[in-house]
Structures are given as C-alpha cells and as structure tokens.
Design an enzyme around this catalytic site. Structure first.
Site, mmCIF file in Angstrom:
data_model
loop_
_atom_site.group_PDB
_atom_site.id
_atom_site.type_symbol
_atom_site.label_atom_id
_atom_site.label_comp_id
_atom_site.label_asym_id
_atom_site.label_seq_id
_atom_site.Cartn_x
_atom_site.Cartn_y
_atom_site.Cartn_z
ATOM 1 C CE LYS A 127 28.670 30.442 59.422
ATOM 2 N NZ LYS A 127 28.070 29.094 59.339
ATOM 3 C CG ASN A 128 24.863 29.796 57.163
ATOM 4 O OD1 ASN A 128 26.001 29.430 57.447
ATOM 5 N ND2 ASN A 128 23.870 29.794 58.034
ATOM 6 C CB CYS B 298 25.877 19.753 66.315
ATOM 7 S SG CYS B 298 25.386 21.470 66.288
ATOM 8 N NE ARG C 231 23.014 21.577 62.865
ATOM 9 C CZ ARG C 231 23.761 22.571 62.382
ATOM 10 N NH1 ARG C 231 24.810 22.989 63.039
ATOM 11 N NH2 ARG C 231 23.455 23.137 61.230
ATOM 12 C CG ASP D 82 21.327 30.538 61.969
ATOM 13 O OD1 ASP D 82 21.399 29.574 62.745
ATOM 14 O OD2 ASP D 82 21.694 30.470 60.770
ATOM 15 C CB VAL E 186 14.504 25.105 63.477
ATOM 16 C CG1 VAL E 186 15.430 24.447 62.460
ATOM 17 C CG2 VAL E 186 13.432 25.917 62.749
ATOM 18 N NE ARG F 76 32.387 27.236 63.038
ATOM 19 C CZ ARG F 76 31.366 26.400 63.133
ATOM 20 N NH1 ARG F 76 30.997 25.947 64.301
ATOM 21 N NH2 ARG F 76 30.715 26.017 62.062
HETATM 22 C C1 UD1 Z 1 21.509 25.534 58.121
HETATM 23 C C2 UD1 Z 1 22.397 26.634 58.570
HETATM 24 C C3 UD1 Z 1 22.218 26.922 60.050
HETATM 25 C C4 UD1 Z 1 20.740 27.173 60.341
HETATM 26 C C5 UD1 Z 1 19.867 26.052 59.799
HETATM 27 C C6 UD1 Z 1 18.381 26.335 59.917
HETATM 28 C C7 UD1 Z 1 24.311 26.476 57.117
HETATM 29 C C8 UD1 Z 1 25.744 26.114 56.963
HETATM 30 N N1 UD1 Z 1 23.776 26.261 58.317
HETATM 31 O O1 UD1 Z 1 21.879 24.360 58.839
HETATM 32 O O2 UD1 Z 1 23.002 28.066 60.400
HETATM 33 O O3 UD1 Z 1 20.558 27.284 61.730
HETATM 34 O O4 UD1 Z 1 20.138 25.857 58.392
HETATM 35 O O5 UD1 Z 1 18.069 27.527 59.280
HETATM 36 O O6 UD1 Z 1 23.697 26.982 56.203
HETATM 37 N N2 UD1 Z 1 17.076 17.651 59.685
HETATM 38 C C9 UD1 Z 1 16.813 16.293 59.738
HETATM 39 N N3 UD1 Z 1 17.506 15.459 58.904
HETATM 40 C C10 UD1 Z 1 18.435 15.922 58.020
HETATM 41 C C11 UD1 Z 1 18.686 17.307 57.963
HETATM 42 C C12 UD1 Z 1 17.991 18.157 58.808
HETATM 43 O O7 UD1 Z 1 15.981 15.834 60.526
HETATM 44 O O8 UD1 Z 1 19.021 15.109 57.292
HETATM 45 C C13 UD1 Z 1 16.331 18.576 60.567
HETATM 46 C C14 UD1 Z 1 17.247 19.274 61.579
HETATM 47 O O9 UD1 Z 1 17.466 18.485 62.714
HETATM 48 C C15 UD1 Z 1 16.459 20.553 61.864
HETATM 49 C C16 UD1 Z 1 15.778 20.840 60.524
HETATM 50 O O10 UD1 Z 1 15.832 19.625 59.784
HETATM 51 O O11 UD1 Z 1 15.482 20.328 62.827
HETATM 52 C C17 UD1 Z 1 16.420 21.942 59.719
HETATM 53 O O12 UD1 Z 1 17.804 21.692 59.586
HETATM 54 P P1 UD1 Z 1 18.616 22.167 58.311
HETATM 55 O O13 UD1 Z 1 17.817 23.168 57.547
HETATM 56 O O14 UD1 Z 1 19.114 20.978 57.576
HETATM 57 O O15 UD1 Z 1 19.884 22.903 58.922
HETATM 58 P P2 UD1 Z 1 21.355 22.929 58.333
HETATM 59 O O16 UD1 Z 1 21.315 22.936 56.852
HETATM 60 O O17 UD1 Z 1 22.203 21.921 59.023
#
Ligand code: UD1
Length: 421
Positions: free
Chosen positions: A22-23, A118, A123, A308, A330, A400
C-alpha cells in the site's frame, strides 16, 4: 460495522502469497498524474486506502480503471483539470496529501485539504510545506486548505528534512521533477517506498541522482511519459506474517513473493527471537520455536526497525520468555493497542514512548477494539494465540491496509469469521 470473531489456538501451516505494498503504491499512483500519457501499475493491492485514493484521482479528472481480479491499476491523467482535493476524501487517508506535490508539480496550482487528526497523535505536514516554499512554490492557507502556486521553472534550491520524512520526501519529489532547475533534498527518506517512487519517476523520464541515499538531487525535465510497472511487495505484511508464524505455537509458514532486502534491520532482529527463519530468493519460511526469546526493539527510520511493525512486535513479546521493551522514536503516541492487549491478559505497561512487556503470559479471549491499522492486526495476532474466542471490533482499519487478511490466514489454519453487525 464489521468485526472479527477469532477462535484462538490453531497453528498456522502452509503458504501465503504476499500482496503489493500500500505505502509503495500510493506515491507512484500520485506520480502517474505527472505523465502526459496513461500509466499501468500491476500488483496494486485491493485495499480501502487504494480505493480512496482512486476516488481522489477521479475527482480531479483522471480516468482510473482498477482491474481488481488482476490487481492492475490503469491511470489516464490527460483529463485532469479540477486541481482540488477536498476534505471529505483527504481526511479518510492522509496520503491523499500527495496530491499537493503531484498537482502543483504538473499544473502549477493545487488546492488540497490539510489532512486533519490521526489516531496516533500529531502528524504534522509542516515539512511538506516548508520544503515546497524552499523550492520557490507559493504556499498559503485558506479555511483548512493549502493553496500552492508555482512558476513554470523554479530556481535552484535545496531543503533539509528534520526529521527525515517519507511523506515530505514523496511530496517534494512530486513537486520538483517537472518544475525546478535543480532541487536537493537533504536527509531524504531512504525507505523502499521512496526508492520505488524515484525509479518510477526516472522511468517516466525524470532526472534524479542519489536514489537510495539520503541526498536526492532532482534536475527538472520538460515532460514525463506514462509507463508500466510492478508494484513492490508489502514488507509490513511480510513482517506481520513472520511474527504470526513465530508466535503461534507449532506454526510453519511459507511466505512467497517477498523482497527480503526491504526488511532492513527487522530480519536480523527477528532471528534473535529464536524463530527458525529461512530466506530463499523471494520466499521466507518461519517455524515457531519451542520458546520465543524476549528481544527489545527501538523504531528508527529505514533501514532501522519500522514503526509500522512495533505493535506486532510488542504482541509477539507477550509470548516470549522474559522482559522486553518496545520504544517508538518515530511516533511517540502509537501505543493505543496496549490497553487492549492488557484486556486479553498481557502483562505490559507504558512509560512515555516505551512499552514494557513481561512474558510469557497466557492470553484469554475477550472483546477488544481496533484503533488503527497496525494496532488492529496486533489484536488479530493476539487473538490467534488466545484461549477461547476473541472479538476484534471495528476491523475497517484492517481493510485499509491488509488485503484479504482473514482469507489468507484462514487458508493456513486460522479460524476467523467476519461478522457484519
Ligand atoms: C509513512 C507511512 C506510515 C509510516 C511512516 C513512518 C505512508 C502512507 N505512511 O507515513 O505508515 O508509519 O511513514 O515510516 O507511507 N514529520 C514532521 N513534519 C512533517 C512530516 C513528518 O515533523 O511535515 C515527522 C512525523 O511526525 C514523524 C516523522 O516525521 O515523527 C516521520 O514521519 P513520516 O515519515 O512523514 O511519516 P508519513 O509519511 O506520514
């Protein structure tokens, strides 16, 4: 709302074919919008999140044909004209926010709803927006929507992600490949999902250096063409079934269609539990050991232990002999499954972002509530080792992200019934 009724205590024996990720699929589905001709994505999983994203694409004017029997998704982006992703779709799935990068990258304008809350704590998307601003894209907020506007060619620039983010790396790549003279992403995510996206974009005609490293250098090109690809297997589904094979006594599972290279540090850590693991090409076999050993983990960005997988790991640790700790660095709040496992008899408690687990405890069936995707599958794992019958409520979370979960598990010996109530 559907629930699962699960009779525990039956070993899992047999072969499970792993589904597409999915991701990994979501970023390349978004990237298909950057092409000037249709793309075909094979091995796309039949999942609620994919259906939701398909609907987002249809809203903006793409033609989407999902041949579900074949897991083949065809996307024709040539009709895209309505450059807006509405709240009622984006709120259903955060990754819909990838529309921001895809639309502004291709069309120079996007209006996309902020994703909203979330289940596992804050997030933010600040890095997506700051990175785009660093690229030279004009970002403004209007009543819960982000409006992005970009000139035809943006000057050379760079941005450092702190912390590294999968979603921000994806959105910045999507925005940059057609629009910037040169854009460098420092501390970029290196997850296999990002590597697949980069390879997809390069096959379309993009120019990206540093693929698979934490520095991505994008030199803009004038156009991208539609392509055909096979989506990667789901590494989180692989890890989840490996844990099922290890924690349910007498199990002997074979998983086909895996990419063991995508498991990162999960595989060596998994071996420490004493589970009998064999990797042969794209096949992974797991036999439950006589007694699992307690192994502590801490989540990290790839290739570290994936966030995950932490809920499933903590669930396995309730069946291991001794004390262990599961720390999520994370997502600090991703522990909503802890009270639910406790209801089944697990001896565990939470201190800040660490679950402390004392094994081995027998689990006893009860009613438990799914709260998010990975928490839900952990309750299914726990139910399969618990005595008697467990009800897992609100399994729409599972739909999902796990393709045909109960059918796959029942085919190898589980006793899971879906009940519509
Ligand atoms: C993706 C995955 C999710 C997985 C996560 C971490 C998808 C659809 N989802 O989520 O399943 O658990 O990666 O491997 O692929 N952060 C910020 N600011 C931002 C964006 C992120 O501070 O603008 C922080 C987040 O709070 C978190 C860290 O960065 O602590 C990593 O998040 P991120 O890698 O962005 O996760 P997602 O892409 O949302």
């Amino acid at each position: 709302m559907d629930k699962f009724v699960i009779k525990g205590g039956t070993p899992l024996k047999g072969t499970i074919a792993i589904s597409g990720s999915k991701n990994a699929a979501l970023p390349i589905i978004a990237a298909s919008l950057l092409g000037n001709s249709p793309s075909t994505i094979r091995n796309t999983p039949r999942l609620q999140d994919i259906y939701t994203f398909n609907n987002v694409l249809r809203v903006v004017g793409a033609k989407v044909d999902f041949q579900e029997e074949q897991n083949t998704l065809e996307i024709d982006p040539t009709g895209v004209s309505h450059l807006e992703a509405p709240y009622d779709l984006v709120r259903k799935m955060r990754a819909s926010f990838y529309m921001l990068g895809a639309l502004v990258g291709k069309h120079g304008y996007a209006k996309v709803s902020l994703p909203g809350g979330c289940a596992w704590g804050p997030r933010p998307v600040d890095l997506h927006l700051k990175g785009m601003e660093a690229m030279g894209i004009d970002i403004s907020l209007d009543k819960g929507y982000v409006i992005a506007k970009a000139d035809k060619e943006l000057a050379e620039s760079s941005f450092t992600l702190k912390p590294s983010s999968v979603g921000a790396t994806v959105n910045l790549l999507l925005a940059a490949v057609l629009r910037t003279k040169k854009f460098t992403i420092n501390n970029a995510a290196k997850e296999p999902d990002v590597v697949q996206l980069c390879n997809f974009l390069v096959k379309m005609g993009a120019n990206i250096e540093g693929i698979g490293t934490d520095t991505l250098i994008i030199s803009g090109v004038d156009e991208l063409k539609g392509i055909e690809v096979d989506n990667d297997p789901d590494r989180i589904e692989v890890g989840t079934f490996m844990i099922a094979g290890a924690m349910i006594p007498d199990s002997d599972l074979t998983l086909t269609g895996c990419n063991p290279d995508h498991l990162g540090s999960f595989l060596p850590v998994f071996k420490k539990t004493g589970a009998d693991v064999k990797v042969d090409g794209t096949t992974i076999s797991v036999k439950a050991p006589k007694q699992l050993k307690a192994v502590s983990i801490k989540t990290e960005i790839y290739p570290g232990f994936p966030t995950d997988m932490q809920a499933q790991w903590a669930t396995m640790m309730t069946q291991a002999e001794g004390a262990s700790k599961v720390t999520d660095t994370v997502y600090f709040d991703r522990f909503s499954y802890v009270p639910e496992l406790t209801r089944l008899g697990a001896d565990m408690h939470l201190e800040k972002n660490t679950a402390h687990i004392q094994g081995k405890t027998p689990l006893e069936g009860a009613s438990v509530m799914s709260t998010d995707l990975r928490a839900s599958v952990s309750l299914v794992l726990a139910a399969m080792v618990a005595e008697n019958t467990t009800e897992v409520l609100r399994v729409y979370h599972l739909d999902r992200g796990y393709e045909s979960l109960e059918h796959k598990l029942n085919a190898v010996g589980a006793e899971i019934t879906r009940v519509d109530e």
